[in-house]
Design a protein around this motif. Structure first.
Motif, PDB file in Angstrom:
ATOM      1  N   SER A 206     -29.802 -54.773  29.682  1.00  0.00           N
ATOM      2  CA  SER A 206     -30.527 -55.465  28.612  1.00  0.00           C
ATOM      3  C   SER A 206     -29.650 -56.559  28.015  1.00  0.00           C
ATOM      4  CB  SER A 206     -30.926 -54.480  27.515  1.00  0.00           C
ATOM      5  OG  SER A 206     -29.788 -54.056  26.797  1.00  0.00           O
ATOM      6  N   ALA A 207     -30.280 -57.569  27.474  1.00  0.00           N
ATOM      7  CA  ALA A 207     -29.541 -58.657  26.837  1.00  0.00           C
ATOM      8  C   ALA A 207     -28.679 -58.126  25.700  1.00  0.00           C
ATOM      9  CB  ALA A 207     -30.511 -59.715  26.320  1.00  0.00           C
TER      10      ALA A 207
ATOM     11  N   ASP B  13     -23.466 -57.361  23.524  1.00  0.00           N
ATOM     12  CA  ASP B  13     -22.551 -56.570  22.703  1.00  0.00           C
ATOM     13  C   ASP B  13     -21.271 -56.253  23.473  1.00  0.00           C
ATOM     14  OD1 ASP B  13     -24.331 -56.617  20.640  1.00  0.00           O
ATOM     15  OD2 ASP B  13     -25.028 -54.548  20.888  1.00  0.00           O
ATOM     16  N   TYR B  14     -21.446 -55.869  24.734  1.00  0.00           N
ATOM     17  CA  TYR B  14     -20.274 -55.506  25.535  1.00  0.00           C
ATOM     18  C   TYR B  14     -19.396 -56.732  25.796  1.00  0.00           C
ATOM     19  CZ  TYR B  14     -17.353 -54.145  29.427  1.00  0.00           C
ATOM     20  OH  TYR B  14     -16.266 -53.919  30.230  1.00  0.00           O
ATOM     21  N   LEU B  15     -20.012 -57.836  26.198  1.00  0.00           N
ATOM     22  CA  LEU B  15     -19.226 -59.020  26.533  1.00  0.00           C
ATOM     23  C   LEU B  15     -18.544 -59.616  25.310  1.00  0.00           C
ATOM     24  CD1 LEU B  15     -21.488 -60.820  29.160  1.00  0.00           C
ATOM     25  CD2 LEU B  15     -19.493 -59.373  29.549  1.00  0.00           C
ATOM     26  N   GLU B  16     -19.191 -59.548  24.171  1.00  0.00           N
ATOM     27  CA  GLU B  16     -18.565 -60.038  22.941  1.00  0.00           C
ATOM     28  C   GLU B  16     -17.286 -59.255  22.655  1.00  0.00           C
ATOM     29  OE1 GLU B  16     -19.661 -60.463  18.189  1.00  0.00           O
ATOM     30  OE2 GLU B  16     -21.264 -60.305  19.665  1.00  0.00           O
TER      31      GLU B  16
ATOM     32  N   MET C  43     -40.128 -52.375  20.811  1.00  0.00           N
ATOM     33  CA  MET C  43     -39.281 -52.240  22.002  1.00  0.00           C
ATOM     34  C   MET C  43     -37.852 -52.668  21.696  1.00  0.00           C
ATOM     35  SD  MET C  43     -38.892 -51.390  25.175  1.00  0.00           S
ATOM     36  CE  MET C  43     -40.475 -51.315  25.994  1.00  0.00           C
ATOM     37  N   LYS C  44     -37.678 -53.758  20.955  1.00  0.00           N
ATOM     38  CA  LYS C  44     -36.341 -54.253  20.646  1.00  0.00           C
ATOM     39  C   LYS C  44     -35.569 -53.230  19.824  1.00  0.00           C
ATOM     40  CE  LYS C  44     -33.844 -58.215  18.844  1.00  0.00           C
ATOM     41  NZ  LYS C  44     -33.926 -59.564  18.268  1.00  0.00           N
ATOM     42  N   LYS C  45     -36.260 -52.586  18.821  1.00  0.00           N
ATOM     43  CA  LYS C  45     -35.613 -51.578  17.990  1.00  0.00           C
ATOM     44  C   LYS C  45     -35.153 -50.407  18.853  1.00  0.00           C
ATOM     45  CE  LYS C  45     -36.276 -48.801  13.840  1.00  0.00           C
ATOM     46  NZ  LYS C  45     -37.230 -48.433  12.758  1.00  0.00           N
ATOM     47  N   LEU C  46     -36.000 -49.987  19.798  1.00  0.00           N
ATOM     48  CA  LEU C  46     -35.641 -48.892  20.695  1.00  0.00           C
ATOM     49  C   LEU C  46     -34.433 -49.262  21.550  1.00  0.00           C
ATOM     50  CD1 LEU C  46     -39.161 -47.695  21.869  1.00  0.00           C
ATOM     51  CD2 LEU C  46     -37.604 -46.469  20.350  1.00  0.00           C
ATOM     52  N   ASN C  47     -34.386 -50.542  21.997  1.00  0.00           N
ATOM     53  CA  ASN C  47     -33.253 -50.995  22.792  1.00  0.00           C
ATOM     54  C   ASN C  47     -31.953 -50.874  22.016  1.00  0.00           C
ATOM     55  OD1 ASN C  47     -34.817 -51.619  24.954  1.00  0.00           O
ATOM     56  ND2 ASN C  47     -34.938 -53.812  24.524  1.00  0.00           N
ATOM     57  N   LEU C  48     -31.977 -51.278  20.761  1.00  0.00           N
ATOM     58  CA  LEU C  48     -30.780 -51.231  19.933  1.00  0.00           C
ATOM     59  C   LEU C  48     -30.313 -49.797  19.706  1.00  0.00           C
ATOM     60  CD1 LEU C  48     -31.705 -54.001  17.334  1.00  0.00           C
ATOM     61  CD2 LEU C  48     -30.036 -54.154  19.180  1.00  0.00           C
ATOM     62  N   ILE C  49     -31.272 -48.884  19.495  1.00  0.00           N
ATOM     63  CA  ILE C  49     -30.914 -47.472  19.335  1.00  0.00           C
ATOM     64  C   ILE C  49     -30.291 -46.942  20.629  1.00  0.00           C
ATOM     65  CG2 ILE C  49     -31.854 -45.149  19.000  1.00  0.00           C
ATOM     66  CD1 ILE C  49     -33.980 -46.450  17.180  1.00  0.00           C
ATOM     67  N   PHE C  50     -30.914 -47.303  21.743  1.00  0.00           N
ATOM     68  CA  PHE C  50     -30.425 -46.899  23.061  1.00  0.00           C
ATOM     69  C   PHE C  50     -28.985 -47.375  23.275  1.00  0.00           C
ATOM     70  CE2 PHE C  50     -29.849 -48.588  27.389  1.00  0.00           C
ATOM     71  CZ  PHE C  50     -29.896 -47.410  28.130  1.00  0.00           C
ATOM     72  N   ILE C  51     -28.718 -48.615  22.915  1.00  0.00           N
ATOM     73  CA  ILE C  51     -27.389 -49.188  23.089  1.00  0.00           C
ATOM     74  C   ILE C  51     -26.377 -48.485  22.201  1.00  0.00           C
ATOM     75  CG2 ILE C  51     -26.038 -51.278  22.704  1.00  0.00           C
ATOM     76  CD1 ILE C  51     -28.734 -52.762  23.395  1.00  0.00           C
ATOM     77  N   ALA C  52     -26.768 -48.267  20.948  1.00  0.00           N
ATOM     78  CA  ALA C  52     -25.852 -47.631  20.014  1.00  0.00           C
ATOM     79  C   ALA C  52     -25.448 -46.244  20.504  1.00  0.00           C
ATOM     80  CB  ALA C  52     -26.515 -47.544  18.637  1.00  0.00           C
ATOM     81  N   LEU C  53     -26.433 -45.457  20.958  1.00  0.00           N
ATOM     82  CA  LEU C  53     -26.137 -44.116  21.459  1.00  0.00           C
ATOM     83  C   LEU C  53     -25.237 -44.184  22.688  1.00  0.00           C
ATOM     84  CD1 LEU C  53     -29.655 -42.476  21.103  1.00  0.00           C
ATOM     85  CD2 LEU C  53     -27.623 -41.943  19.732  1.00  0.00           C
TER      86      LEU C  53
END
Length: 930
Positions: free
Chosen positions: A419-420, A425-428, A1-11
């Motif tokens: 998502s966290a 990523d955005y806030l950083e 799930m975490k890997k999918l989240n990261l892909i989702f965010i990147a896209l």
């Protein structure tokens, strides 16, 4: 799930280049909508294991009531616990108590203007538990019985709930709300409602049923489920439970009401005998801010920075000689309907309302005109960046209760729930992109000299002469903008500690495999217990404790000694005053405070893993480099005189003072509210001398450190900053100064309240045996008593809203128990309810019901299991174990002690210690009884 989240965010990041992008919902959340319009959110989270959190949100509250229903949104919330298709009578509460869910503390509900929310945490995800939970929520939508008998019996309970809200707070509300909600529907739709006209009007139950039929419908309902669950199973349960429920034919439109605009500034004044000091507020009603887009989230971040900086300035001004106010704050707050509020508050000395308002407005307009310094901005941005980094690190350790509260904010108020990974990523990125000009733009937006949608409200003690409306308007409209000059702020550089301490020697190291601790004993007499946990990824908490306290002070120095820690900490540390120290610490997330209590002196603090050394340096300085600041001391004395001079106008403060003095026979060493003469007699040198007499050596101090601790990294710092402290000889035992409770029954009535209510305290106190099992017995007896009080005084008699009992052990100067029964009621019912309560206590000597005992045992075990996943609980547990000289075996037996306690054992405790002939009865009643 975490890997999918990261892909989702990147896209997602690749696909957008503007701030107009909508904030995506956390992909870990399953969101769905049934064909009838009901919405649901499901999120799996296994912290804590087995627990499941539920919230049912009905987007209908008191704002939707017809005139003959005012109070029925809240009334209906009560009725959800008083009879339904699957839970007749009070069987709902009986069942959930039987699995360890506490009524009020766990299962609960609230009614607002625009929503009603039902809350249920359950300790396991077993089939029966989930079945019952879904029966409960399913019954809320269409399955409540709403029998006339049940409705009429609940009227008295709601009346008593209303009674608890009466007093200064509701008198202030009655003055303020017509201004805050000027000509708006909100003004006339307080959730508690109208008592005589609606709530107590027997025979109007059809109006209640009409509200239920109109508004408790699927397309206004949202169910949230977060916890250790199978998401597919929960989704199917939702469909099975709610899928066939229907909305009313010709359903009423759900109107969302606005707060009406007004062109002129509204002014209100509240002068009351129970107000203790003068304060003023300016409220500007502004459009509501929601977090729907990335730009919205950026504005939220900018608002945090703005709030940091403007309030830092106000705090600095308040600490100057001849400051125009004692305290001030300014910030944006949420509001009802379509409006938020920009609020500025000042606390002022008698006769200084105009000066206080001008003082706070001068600082706000100064910020608007000149903005902020780059140094202010960079310091606060660095602090926020560290805060956000820590928040990001803690995401994986969030409990289900935290997640569901955030999800409620998303559903009710439109706050983000992404998502966290995406948020971090955005806030950083955005924290580095935000400029000083972004913050200054908010100052220009918030700070408007515009009479529209503005109100001014003054609170003052009786007898205070307040400025006229014209004078107030002139004060807030006549700020000399042209003469304002830029804010002067001092920047501080340098080391916290000028001379590095030399590490001390560890003379012994012990490990405890049961408690998971390592204990270091230093040559200077300090003992340090360390427990590494994974409850939070970036937190370390500690406390240090030693016997002594102000019990060792002479009677003449009692006041100086009891306030010594507060007075000395006004001065800062080492070469830096308090304000300089705060700036020097800057973005380091570390705090330390000391306290000198009656029988102990303590030091404690909290830090991130990265800033642990800063926390240790501050601790070292608390012992070695306290600092006197005469100017801040004089300001403290001046302000304390102002705050204290009318303090006893507050009935609760006066009552507490009487209870405290009575319980210890008016002993001169009982800490009470100081008189003007006593405040004037405080002496900084004497207070400083007592402080240093207790903190010039670490010998005898027992420290506990709990958190994400790597011993190889932390121990060298402990060696330096604790092992390196002075270890000279000093007394580390407390003195018994003879504080004793009366030996006979005592009855005291304090006729001080301005409201038609009586507050009752029934107290038993005396010697009590030591030991964990004895403490547990007293706590369980209090919980069992609460169940009996609730059933009799609330449910059967309708005489009080929330009666409760609790028992605790006081371990110094000798082991004693204190057992309290407390409730609030109508004055004419006080004597009767007292007698019933005392009879309940007597009845426990003959019979403790097995079902009640099993309920409180389950609750105690559940609460213990949750508590053991908190760092602060472990700090207290290990510190108390040392204080009581209890070893690991007591910790290991805790749950066993609970489960093995019998009915007869509690009956024996009640018989031996709860003697009605030695009870203390205190009542706070209306003045009219005099």
């Amino acid at each position: 799930m975490k890997k999918l989240n990261l892909i989702f965010i990147a896209l997602l990041l690749l696909s957008t280049s503007t701030f107009s992008q909508k904030i995506p919902l956390n992909p870990d959340v399953k969101k769905g909508t049934l064909s009838n319009g009901m919405t649901y959110y499901i999120q799996k989270n296994d912290k804590p294991t087995n627990e499941v959190q539920f919230r049912l949100i009905i987007k209908a509250g008191s704002i939707l009531e017809d005139e003959d229903q005012r109070g029925f949104a809240h009334f209906l919330e009560h009725m959800a616990f008083n009879g339904s298709e699957h839970f007749p009578g009070n069987s709902l509460i009986d069942y959930f108590q039987s699995i360890g869910v506490q009524f009020g503390g766990d299962i609960n509900a609230y009614t607002g203007y625009d929503e009603t929310v039902y809350m249920l945490p359950v300790p396991n995800s077993e089939k029966e538990t989930l079945d019952k939970a879904f029966y409960f929520f399913g019954d809320i939508l269409g399955g409540l019985t709403l029998d006339k008998k049940d409705i009429d019996e609940e009227r008295g309970i709601i009346h008593e709930e209303w009674r608890t809200t009466t007093g200064l707070g509701d008198r202030t509300r009655d003055k303020m709300y017509p201004l805050l909600y000027h000509e708006s529907r909100y003004k006339d739709r307080l959730p508690i409602g109208l008592m005589d006209e609606v709530v107590l009007n027997v025979g109007n139950e059809d109006a209640l049923r009409r509200f239920y039929k109109d508004w408790y419908r699927p397309n206004l309902a949202t169910l949230l489920v977060v916890g250790d669950v199978d998401e597919a199973e929960i989704e199917q349960r939702i469909k099975d439970t709610f899928g066939q429920k229907t909305n009313p034919v010709n359903e009423k439109e759900r109107v969302y009401y606005s707060v009406v605009d007004h062109p002129n500034t509204l002014i209100g004044k509240m002068v009351d005998e129970e107000i203790t000091s003068t304060s003023a507020m300016i409220i500007n009603k502004i459009p509501k801010h929601k977090e729907e887009t990335l730009e919205d989230l950026k504005v939220s971040v900018a608002n945090i920075l703005y709030t940091y900086i403007i309030n830092q300035r106000l705090q600095e001004v308040a600490k100057t000689k001849d400051a125009p106010f004692m305290f001030a704050s300014s910030y944006k707050a949420g509001g009802s309907g379509d409006k938020d509020r920009y609020m500025s508050n000042v606390s002022v000395k008698s006769g200084k309302v105009i000066e206080g308002l001008k003082g706070v407005l001068n600082e706000l307009y100064r910020a608007k005109k000149f903005g902020f310094t780059q140094a202010e901005f960079e310091r606060k941005r660095s602090i926020l960046a560290k805060d956000l980094k820590t928040e990001a690190m803690e995401q994986s350790s969030l409990k289900s209760g935290q997640y569901i509260d955030n999800l409620m904010g998303h559903v009710l108020y439109g706050s983000e729930y992404t998502s966290a990974e995406f948020k971090n990523d955005y806030l950083e990125k955005v924290i580095q992109e935000i400029t000083k000009e972004d913050i200054e733009a908010l100052a220009k937006k918030y700070i408007q000299n515009n009479p529209a949608n503005r109100l001014v409200f003054i609170n003052a003690p009786k007898g205070e002469e307040l400025p006229s409306d014209e004078a107030l308007l002139d004060a807030i409209n006549s700020i000399d903008y042209a003469s304002l000059t830029p804010y002067q702020t001092e920047e501080v550089e340098g080391p916290l500690i000028e001379k590095e301490p030399i590490a001390g020697k560890v003379i012994s190291t012990e490990k405890d495999d049961v408690l998971g601790t390592t204990t270091l004993t230093y040559e200077n007499g300090a003992v340090v217990v360390i427990k590494s946990t994974t409850f939070k990824n970036d937190e370390i908490q500690f406390s240090g404790q030693r016997h002594g306290g102000y019990s060792l002070a002479s009677d003449e120095q009692f006041n100086n000694a009891s306030l010594a820690a507060s007075l000395v900490q006004l001065g800062g540390l080492g070469q830096y005053n308090k304000q300089q120290l705060e700036k020097l610490v800057g973005d380091k997330q570390a705090s330390v405070s000391v306290n000198i209590g009656r029988y102990n002196e303590t030091v404690g603090g909290k830090s991130t893993v990265e800033d642990f050394e800063t926390m240790m340096q501050l601790t070292y300085l608390k012992f070695t480099a306290p600092r006197k600041d005469k100017e801040q001391f004089d300001l403290y004395i001046s302000n304390k005189k102002e705050y204290n001079k009318n303090r006893l106008n507050d009935p609760d403060s006066y009552f507490a003072d009487v209870v405290n003095k009575t319980m210890y026979n008016n002993h001169p060493r009982v800490a009470t509210l100081l008189t003007q003469e006593q405040i004037g007699a405080l002496n900084l040198d004497d207070a400083f001398d007592f402080y240093t007499s207790r903190f010039n050596s670490v010998r005898g101090m027992h420290f506990v450190f709990v958190g994400n601790i790597d011993l190889t990294t932390v121990q060298p710092l402990l060696d330096k900053y604790i092992g390196g402290l002075p270890g000279g000889e000093l007394v580390h035992n407390y003195r018994d100064n003879g504080l004793r409770v009366p030996k006979t029954k005592t009855v005291i009535d304090v006729a001080k309240s301005k409201s038609e209510k009586t507050k009752v305290i029934l107290r038993f106190q005396g010697k009590y045996p030591k030991g964990q099992e004895n403490r547990i017995k007293l706590e369980l007896l209090g919980d069992v008593t609460t169940i009996r009080l609730t059933k009799k005084l609330r449910e059967e008699m309708g005489g009080t809203y929330s009666p409760f009992a609790y028992g605790r052990v006081i371990e110094k100067p000798f082991n004693q128990f204190q057992f309290n029964v407390m409730f609030t009621c109508a004055p004419e019912q006080a004597d009767t309810l007292q007698q019933v309560a005392l009879q309940i206590v007597n009845d426990l000597k003959k019979e403790v019901k097995l079902e009640d005992l099993e309920k409180v045992k389950k609750t105690a075990v559940n609460h213990r299991e949750k508590a053991l996943e908190r760092n602060n609980y472990w700090v207290a547990l290990l510190q108390n174990a040392n204080e009581r000289n209890e070893d690991a075996s007591e910790y290991a037996k805790y749950v066993k002690n609970i489960t093995e306690i019998s009915q007869k054992e509690l009956q024996k405790v009640a018989t031996k210690y709860l003697n009605n002939k030695k009870v203390f009865i205190f009542t706070l009643s209306p003045e009219e009884k005099k």
